[in-house]
Design a protein around this motif. Structure first.
Motif, short mmCIF file in Angstrom:
data_model
loop_
_atom_site.label_atom_id
_atom_site.label_comp_id
_atom_site.label_asym_id
_atom_site.label_seq_id
_atom_site.Cartn_x
_atom_site.Cartn_y
_atom_site.Cartn_z
N LEU A 218 -14.27 -2.42 7.38
CA LEU A 218 -12.97 -2.54 6.71
C LEU A 218 -11.84 -2.34 7.71
CD1 LEU A 218 -13.12 -0.66 3.29
CD2 LEU A 218 -12.91 -3.10 3.70
N GLY A 219 -12.14 -1.61 8.77
CA GLY A 219 -11.09 -1.33 9.75
C GLY A 219 -10.16 -0.22 9.29
N VAL A 220 -10.72 0.75 8.55
CA VAL A 220 -9.88 1.88 8.12
C VAL A 220 -10.14 3.07 9.03
CG1 VAL A 220 -9.64 1.23 5.71
CG2 VAL A 220 -11.59 2.60 6.41
N GLY A 221 -9.22 4.02 9.00
CA GLY A 221 -9.41 5.26 9.76
C GLY A 221 -8.82 5.20 11.15
N MET A 222 -8.19 4.10 11.51
CA MET A 222 -7.62 4.02 12.85
C MET A 222 -6.16 3.57 12.81
SD MET A 222 -9.36 4.83 15.55
CE MET A 222 -10.86 5.79 15.53
N GLY A 223 -5.54 3.76 11.69
CA GLY A 223 -4.11 3.46 11.62
C GLY A 223 -3.75 1.99 11.52
N VAL A 224 -4.76 1.12 11.53
CA VAL A 224 -4.46 -0.31 11.48
C VAL A 224 -3.78 -0.66 10.15
CG1 VAL A 224 -5.42 -2.63 11.43
CG2 VAL A 224 -6.35 -0.95 13.01
N MET A 225 -4.37 -0.16 9.07
CA MET A 225 -3.83 -0.55 7.77
C MET A 225 -2.51 0.16 7.48
SD MET A 225 -5.84 -2.87 7.25
CE MET A 225 -7.50 -3.53 7.28
N ILE A 226 -2.32 1.35 8.07
CA ILE A 226 -1.01 2.01 7.95
C ILE A 226 0.04 1.11 8.61
CG2 ILE A 226 0.38 4.01 8.64
CD1 ILE A 226 -2.08 5.72 8.51
N THR A 227 -0.29 0.64 9.80
CA THR A 227 0.64 -0.21 10.53
C THR A 227 0.93 -1.50 9.76
OG1 THR A 227 -0.34 0.67 12.55
CG2 THR A 227 1.08 -1.25 12.79
N TYR A 228 -0.13 -2.16 9.29
CA TYR A 228 0.08 -3.40 8.53
C TYR A 228 0.85 -3.13 7.23
CZ TYR A 228 -2.49 -6.74 11.44
OH TYR A 228 -2.87 -7.59 12.45
N GLY A 229 0.57 -1.99 6.62
CA GLY A 229 1.30 -1.63 5.38
C GLY A 229 2.78 -1.44 5.63
N SER A 230 3.13 -1.05 6.86
CA SER A 230 4.54 -0.77 7.14
C SER A 230 5.38 -2.04 7.20
CB SER A 230 4.67 0.03 8.44
OG SER A 230 4.44 -0.81 9.56
N TYR A 231 4.72 -3.20 7.26
CA TYR A 231 5.47 -4.46 7.24
C TYR A 231 5.38 -5.13 5.87
CZ TYR A 231 4.52 -3.72 12.21
OH TYR A 231 4.39 -3.16 13.45
N MET A 232 4.89 -4.38 4.88
CA MET A 232 4.58 -4.98 3.57
C MET A 232 5.81 -4.94 2.67
SD MET A 232 1.31 -3.61 1.58
CE MET A 232 0.51 -4.51 0.32
N ALA A 233 5.99 -6.01 1.90
CA ALA A 233 7.13 -6.05 0.99
C ALA A 233 6.93 -5.09 -0.17
CB ALA A 233 7.30 -7.46 0.45
N ARG A 234 8.04 -4.58 -0.71
CA ARG A 234 7.98 -3.64 -1.84
C ARG A 234 7.22 -4.19 -3.03
NH1 ARG A 234 8.49 1.16 -0.52
NH2 ARG A 234 10.11 1.53 0.97
N GLU A 235 7.37 -5.50 -3.26
CA GLU A 235 6.79 -6.05 -4.49
C GLU A 235 5.28 -6.28 -4.40
OE1 GLU A 235 9.80 -6.81 -2.79
OE2 GLU A 235 8.94 -8.80 -2.45
N SER A 236 4.71 -6.30 -3.21
CA SER A 236 3.28 -6.61 -3.12
C SER A 236 2.45 -5.52 -3.79
CB SER A 236 2.86 -6.72 -1.66
OG SER A 236 3.47 -7.82 -1.07
N ALA A 237 1.45 -5.95 -4.59
CA ALA A 237 0.63 -4.96 -5.29
C ALA A 237 -0.47 -4.47 -4.36
CB ALA A 237 0.02 -5.60 -6.53
N ILE A 238 -0.43 -3.16 -4.09
CA ILE A 238 -1.36 -2.61 -3.09
C ILE A 238 -2.80 -2.56 -3.60
CG2 ILE A 238 -2.00 -0.45 -1.96
CD1 ILE A 238 0.82 -0.07 -1.15
N ALA A 239 -2.99 -2.07 -4.82
CA ALA A 239 -4.36 -1.90 -5.30
C ALA A 239 -5.09 -3.24 -5.35
CB ALA A 239 -4.37 -1.23 -6.66
N ARG A 240 -4.42 -4.24 -5.92
CA ARG A 240 -5.06 -5.54 -6.04
C ARG A 240 -5.36 -6.12 -4.66
NH1 ARG A 240 -1.54 -9.47 -8.55
NH2 ARG A 240 -1.13 -7.82 -10.05
N SER A 241 -4.39 -6.02 -3.75
CA SER A 241 -4.62 -6.55 -2.40
C SER A 241 -5.81 -5.86 -1.75
CB SER A 241 -3.41 -6.32 -1.50
OG SER A 241 -2.24 -6.69 -2.16
N SER A 242 -5.92 -4.55 -1.94
CA SER A 242 -7.02 -3.83 -1.29
C SER A 242 -8.36 -4.27 -1.84
CB SER A 242 -6.88 -2.33 -1.50
OG SER A 242 -5.60 -1.92 -1.18
N VAL A 243 -8.42 -4.49 -3.15
CA VAL A 243 -9.68 -4.95 -3.74
C VAL A 243 -10.03 -6.33 -3.18
CG1 VAL A 243 -10.84 -5.58 -5.89
CG2 VAL A 243 -9.43 -3.52 -5.79
N ILE A 244 -9.02 -7.18 -3.02
CA ILE A 244 -9.28 -8.51 -2.47
C ILE A 244 -9.79 -8.40 -1.03
CG2 ILE A 244 -8.21 -10.70 -1.77
CD1 ILE A 244 -6.28 -10.39 -4.11
#
Ligand code: TRP
Length: 446
Positions: A218-244
């Motif tokens: 998944l590539g978790v635990g190394m800050g990658v998804m934190i970094t990518y999340g920091s460029y994410m728009a407010r309206e994007s649904a996080i839970a659904r995106s993560s499941v996808i």
């Protein structure tokens, strides 16, 4: 936390999904998963891997995005915002990603080498390949391409590359799995992959490896998804995106198994060959089978594309950390990273080249993978869990994830799984791996 330049944002939700999926789907799915499954009881390995994804990986994925979007900073800045003393932990994570990236690019380089060698019929097995300086040259090219993509920026570089390459990857893997299903060995392959030998589940090491593979993949635990999340728009649904993202990631791993094992069972070769599966066993298969050149080229193209989009995400973590700290653009930060990256990666590259560089009797690359890719990753995931589920502003996190998701799902995944189950599981996996290293003196993911 100087911020001299405006923070970029993904140009669309689809763009974010492509980049996130590109980061998750990588060598971990197509090279590491099949060889680990092959040498850890086939189908039995699937169970810890899937449990790891569902119970620890997915909650962490969601809340990493949440932390990134809430704090709008890379891993070091976000950790500092959660607790001052945690800044150094964020820094350590960024440093670890840099180490993982350095050898990841070497393996990515091998795939480039095979991609070039296969169509011209120059394929000669792994030991012949590493007896030349080709692996080093391919590493340098891959590293430079990776830096180039990150220098172009979040939307023009990462997002555009992922959008272009991900559909290609999907088409190739589906075709390859479809081809696998027409082969004689498919029955054997299917039962190898899906009929678990349950006795293997009594081995705690199989569990520990399955969990660590879940995080790597998944590539978790190394800050990658934190970094990518920091460029994410407010309206994007996080839970659904993560499941996808998580289901896409698992699907590619399974499809890779469906592509590779029928080949192995039809044309001979041991399924449990270990890390050499993709670079020693398969090339032999390709050279013996009809149309092998075409299938082989497609396979290495697939590997290279997957590896590149993941490598880019790791480099972005380091670049974003420097950028948050200095106020430089990520492009400028990346320019400063090129030489250190080449220097560090060279150590691993030279360990699978005529120089045969070793530390403590082991090839440097293997040592890096054990230290950073296996242990480091579990430690990273553990400290990330502590940061996100214990130190961060819990309400804000839940609000980020809760957008468009059932309340109970958020509460469960965040507060039961994230706070308790994941850290305990991670500690147990770390202890098991450490014990096996001490007692058996072997780790190497096998
Ligand atoms: N997930 C990628 C793969 O499967 C690799 C990867 C991307 C990764 N980001 C990561 C691995 C962070 C460890 C940590 O190949």
């Amino acid at each position: 936390m100087a911020s001299g330049v405006k923070r970029e944002q993904w140009s669309s939700h689809l763009g974010f999904l492509a980049a996130a999926m590109g980061s998750a789907v990588g060598l971990g799915n197509i090279w590491r998963f099949p060889y680990l499954a092959g040498s850890n009881g086939g189908g039995a390995f699937l169970i810890p891997y899937l449990v790891g994804i569902a119970v620890c990986g997915l909650p962490l994925l969601m809340f990493e995005y949440a932390a990134g979007r809430h704090y709008r900073l890379g891993v070091m800045g976000a950790f500092k915002a959660m607790s001052r003393r945690y800044e150094v932990v964020g820094l350590a994570i960024a440093a670890m990603v840099f180490f993982i990236l350095s050898y990841y690019l070497v393996v990515a380089g091998w795939t480039l080498g095979y991609l070039i060698a296969t169509p011209i019929g120059k394929e000669a097995g792994f030991s012949a390949f590493t007896a030349t300086w080709w692996p080093v040259a391919c590493f340098v090219v891959t590293a430079v391409v990776c830096c180039g993509v990150v220098m172009l920026g979040v939307t023009k570089g990462i997002e555009r590359t992922s959008r272009a390459l991900l559909p290609l990857l999907a088409v190739v893997i589906v075709l390859m799995a479809g081809y696998g299903m027409t082969l004689e060995g498919r029955g054997e392959a299917l039962s190898f992959l899906f009929k678990p030998d349950l006795s293997a589940l009594g081995d705690p090491l199989v569990w520990a490896r399955g969990f660590s593979q879940a995080f790597f993949s998944l590539g978790v635990g190394m800050g990658v998804m934190i970094t990518y999340g920091s460029y994410m728009a407010r309206e994007s649904a996080i839970a659904r995106s993560s499941v996808i993202v998580a289901s896409g990631d698992v699907s590619v791993a399974l499809l890779a198994g469906l592509a590779i094992f029928p080949l192995v069972f039809t044309f001979g070769g041991p399924p449990g060959a270990g890390p050499q599966l993709a670079f020693e066993t398969l090339p032999q298969v390709f050279s013996h089978m009809p149309g092998g050149m075409l299938v082989g080229s497609a396979f290495y193209l697939l590997l290279f594309v997957a590896a590149l989009t993941s490598a880019v995400s790791m480099l972005q973590v380091v670049a974003a950390t420097i950028s948050d700290r200095t106020g430089w653009s990520t492009s400028r930060a990346t320019r400063w990273l090129v030489l250190p990256l080449l220097g560090l990666g060279l150590l691993s590259a030279l360990s699978y080249a005529p120089a045969d560089l070793r530390f403590f009797g082991q090839p440097v690359l293997d040592l890096m993978d054990t230290t950073f890719g296996t242990f480091g990753l579990l430690v990273g995931a553990l400290v990330t869990c502590i940061a996100i589920f214990w130190l961060a502003d819990g309400l804000a996190m839940k609000e980020q994830v809760g957008h468009g998701a059932p309340r109970r799902f958020v509460a469960w995944s965040g507060f039961l799984l994230g706070r308790y189950v994941a850290p305990i599981t991670l500690l147990a996996s770390l202890a098991t791996l450490a014990a096996s290293l001490i007692v058996l003196g072997e780790l190497r993911g096998r």
